[in-house]
Design an enzyme around this catalytic site. Sequence first.
Site, PDB file in Angstrom:
ATOM      1  N   GLU A  11     -31.335   6.061 -20.436  1.00  0.00           N
ATOM      2  CA  GLU A  11     -29.909   6.287 -20.170  1.00  0.00           C
ATOM      3  C   GLU A  11     -29.589   7.774 -20.301  1.00  0.00           C
ATOM      4  OE1 GLU A  11     -25.688   4.165 -21.239  1.00  0.00           O
ATOM      5  OE2 GLU A  11     -27.022   4.612 -22.905  1.00  0.00           O
TER       6      GLU A  11
ATOM      7  N   ALA B  36     -29.124   5.575 -31.322  1.00  0.00           N
ATOM      8  CA  ALA B  36     -29.842   4.375 -30.910  1.00  0.00           C
ATOM      9  C   ALA B  36     -29.593   4.156 -29.426  1.00  0.00           C
ATOM     10  CB  ALA B  36     -29.374   3.160 -31.710  1.00  0.00           C
TER      11      ALA B  36
ATOM     12  N   GLU C  94     -29.474   0.841 -26.429  1.00  0.00           N
ATOM     13  CA  GLU C  94     -29.320  -0.605 -26.353  1.00  0.00           C
ATOM     14  C   GLU C  94     -30.230  -1.307 -25.356  1.00  0.00           C
ATOM     15  OE1 GLU C  94     -26.078   1.181 -23.573  1.00  0.00           O
ATOM     16  OE2 GLU C  94     -26.988   1.639 -25.514  1.00  0.00           O
TER      17      GLU C  94
ATOM     18  N   HIS D  77     -23.246  -1.899 -33.249  1.00  0.00           N
ATOM     19  CA  HIS D  77     -22.923  -1.242 -31.979  1.00  0.00           C
ATOM     20  C   HIS D  77     -23.918  -1.656 -30.892  1.00  0.00           C
ATOM     21  CE1 HIS D  77     -21.258   2.297 -29.681  1.00  0.00           C
ATOM     22  NE2 HIS D  77     -22.427   2.160 -29.075  1.00  0.00           N
ATOM     23  N   GLU D  78     -25.206  -1.563 -31.212  1.00  0.00           N
ATOM     24  CA  GLU D  78     -26.229  -1.841 -30.197  1.00  0.00           C
ATOM     25  C   GLU D  78     -26.304  -3.319 -29.845  1.00  0.00           C
ATOM     26  OE1 GLU D  78     -27.252   0.720 -28.734  1.00  0.00           O
ATOM     27  OE2 GLU D  78     -26.435   2.059 -30.251  1.00  0.00           O
TER      28      GLU D  78
ATOM     29  N   GLU E  88     -19.259   1.788 -23.819  1.00  0.00           N
ATOM     30  CA  GLU E  88     -19.267   2.451 -25.130  1.00  0.00           C
ATOM     31  C   GLU E  88     -17.989   2.204 -25.928  1.00  0.00           C
ATOM     32  OE1 GLU E  88     -21.865   3.325 -26.248  1.00  0.00           O
ATOM     33  OE2 GLU E  88     -23.171   3.823 -24.562  1.00  0.00           O
TER      34      GLU E  88
END
Length: 1036
Positions: free
Chosen positions: A297, A432, A434, A467-468, A490
Amino acid sequence: MEPHFQSERAQLPRNMIENSMFEEEPDVVDLAKEPRLHPLEPDEVEYEPHSSRLLVRGLGEHDLEDDEEDYESSARLLGMSFMNRSSNHRNNMSEAYNREASGGPCSVPSARTVLVGAFVVVIILSIAMVVYFLPKCTFTKEGCHKKNTTLTFVYPLATNGQVFPWPKIRLSNAVVPIHYDLALHPNLTTMNFTGFVQISLQVNEDTNNITLHSVGLRITKATITPEATSQPKDVQVLEYPPHQQIAVKLNPVLSRGEKYILNLEYSANLSDNFSGFYKSSYQDKNKKRILAATQFEPFAARNAFPCFDEPAFKATFSIKITRDADHISLSNMQKDTTTPVDNGLYQDTFIESVNMSTYLVAFIVADLKNVSQATASGTLVSVYAVPDKMDQLHYALDTAVKLLKFYEGYFNISYPLQKLDLVAIPDFEAGAMENWGLITFREIALLYREETASILDKQIVTMVIAHELAHQWFGNLVTMEWWNDLWLNEGFATFMEYFSLEKIFPELQVGDRFLHTRFRAMEKDSMNLSHPLSTPVKTDEQIEEMFDSISYEKGASILLMLKNFLTETVFQQGIVRYLNEHQYGNAKNEDLWNSIAKVKSIDLNMKEMMKTWTLQTGFPVVTVKLDTTANKIHLSQERFLRISILQDPSSSPDSSYLWHIPLTYITSSCSNYSQPKCIKTWLLKNKTDTIDLKEPNVTWVKFNLNMSGYYIVHYEENTSKELIGLLKNNHLALSPQDRADFINNAFMLASAGKISVRKALSVTEYMKNESSTAPITETLLQLRHIYRLVQKRGMLLLAARMKKYIFDIFGGLIDQQTWSNNGSLSERQLRSILLDLACDYNYGNCVRDANELFTKWKDAKDFSLQPSDLTTTICSVGARNVEGWKFILEMYHYLQSAAEKRKILMAMAKSNNAQHLIWLMYESLQHGVIRTQELPSILAASSRSLVGYLFAWDFVKENWDNLVKKFHLGSFSIQIIIIETTSQFSTKSHLSEVQTFFDSLTDKSSQLRTVQEALEIIRLNIQWMDKNLKNLEMWL
């Protein structure tokens, strides 16, 4: 993706960029003889009569600038020369005039001459008017073509000199991928890899080419196979590096509805930076070990295999990886088979993936160990790390299992894969990533050891995992169609990390952290150079810069406001509908609002309301005036900006901004937060409005309860006085978050010149009675910011008075602190902040006590002897002398915990020894003892000190080329580096220096939104000092 963690406020950079399509002077070709099956749309080519230039928008990114020197390059693109024509015309006219003038004295012209002259002037003016008002058309060699006519286009040249058949940055939809068969063999000795990819293609339109992405891949063989005949045919591959594209030209053309397989063999080097298929290293029993991992990404899958590297081109993937016997391989899906191959190697085959975007593909080859646990729904969750860190995996495993269960229940959609791997990578730029089924982390964001970790370490690890995992639904299951709507990924993941922790880990008390996240988002969003949540982007740099506090933190803040406005139940129903309607596909900004609007209980125009929050830049300030005589509240709204606008506000372009603001408030007549009847709401949709109060004798009002709305409040003088008096007499009448909100708003308003800094400081007078973390933390951030500005101006006496004021307020509270890990998370966090402040400014016995603890640790070399919450404070004191600093560096070598290493690294970066700071910077840049991923944090920490801030800026200037090699231009790391090393400047000479440096660079740096934001921050600092120094001196 989770960005870096900064220990203090970091205003993250941004600003729109305009980049040239070509890195150098473009090679161009006349395609009069090159027919196109997909001509560009006529409205992509515009003629601008004022400058006699053709904007060839079909060339993609090469939109010509407005400067005069671009005339000739425009003409070259057309095979014409407007400049020569106009200059020859001027020369001929000049010569005629000179000849006429040399004939002798002036004579009175005849009537015939006057008549002819007038006629000529009329003709010239008529032609000029026709040209000026001519509808947009395209000038080619044949003249002006109106819309819907065949055009002759100019296309770039490939590296071999042939015509490259696709001129745009975005790929065509004529051919789309359905499935990838990808085989890779990374060699961790030679540091390169070979690959073979078969891409199954669906033809949507007749076409004579297939264009896709590829960067740094040496393609050795290419064939195409029609599904109908299964007969492969060799094809030539063209390459156009400025767009990171390759193309295959085909004859005969591919026909609509047919399917083909494109076969490509290639090789490449493992990347030296943090993107693509890159190498990482670590020490295992004093031996250097290498692993290979991916970070794709936003657009680095093309560095690992040729692909259609845009989010909307979803496909399935079947992956095979060849490896050594002492390594394992991991990918998105679970392993199907392992087969021995030649030379003692093994090939792992993974089952076919779900439909997903290329940036979510991932694979790792390494010697890793893991712990695993199956969830109640049957998903196998595993956490991986290098062998020496096996003892730090268990907390992450337990946390991931709990969060996965929560998300499956909340979204009412099962996690769609059979396994979920969480992997700690030694070298990792972001926090991190995802990747679907194979989430990668920086070690500090995943590994946790209870014995030596602080309570904030646990909070951070839990938040990043949350979050991930949220991304497995928001981002993976439903993906934004293009990077302009990155916030759909996000913003949701950021919101869900806080929401999920409040539900299942309440002891981690993330409410205060979310509050300060909203403050920081608004600080950035109050700048003139901010951008809307959903904003157009095209270039790589623009896409990289979308990974900022607007997409993450503002996005989360808007969702919090919407949840509170709709109620939690309706909000949940809306997002579940959104996920179900778009699963395995792509979505746009408006798709979310359309899905939520379908919930039956919603009776307002959701799309219209939320457009005001996602398509406009910035946020509103709501002015509140309480009319106690009429028992009314008068409201007005406008865009809040911290930079001065010199013109009449009514003529400002910002005067047209209008938001639909869901207001919340309480009054003196009913101020119990726990009673729903006391919480009042009002939807402000107009510039001004009035609320008629039902309860009598209201003396004060407080808007934006618990700062759940994304706006700030400016209370009219009398209303403000009542609230300040309330804080002094009974501050517990307002919640801790509301007290923090009131303090933040006061300093924000002072920075914009709406109130004086003396009034903002007067709000802090009650703080001697304050004991809650949120308002104390916010007050200290504001006061320390002022202190640093004054200190770095060399105004040391005023800085000393500022320091005295800080300790007059907080000295008593500091004296109550103990050097321990006792208490709740909030209490432990407050203790850490206060003692760090005290030691930094040499208050009381702080330095003495810290030295005693440091000496005990140094003698025993036992990290557990230190209170882990206070490690950085203790070590920063110990590092003040050379012997202590060297000992800390030695321990940095020795320690295995990434969290422990980060704490003492930040202590070293606070040193007042310039040589030590410079050594840290260069050691990190060279990836020596200190990893390069730590460099942005080192520069940020150094920039806060009086000794370090100029050295940090000098380091950036001297090493800029190396920095942009290590970290992509526009990346989150570059954003941090630029902003943090310049945000302490407050003089015009520094402003000029920063501007001159970036203007002098030959790359695209000066066009970065980040650079323009850094300049605006310096201007804001200058403005603050000019406006407020006298008031500050009078106050102190």
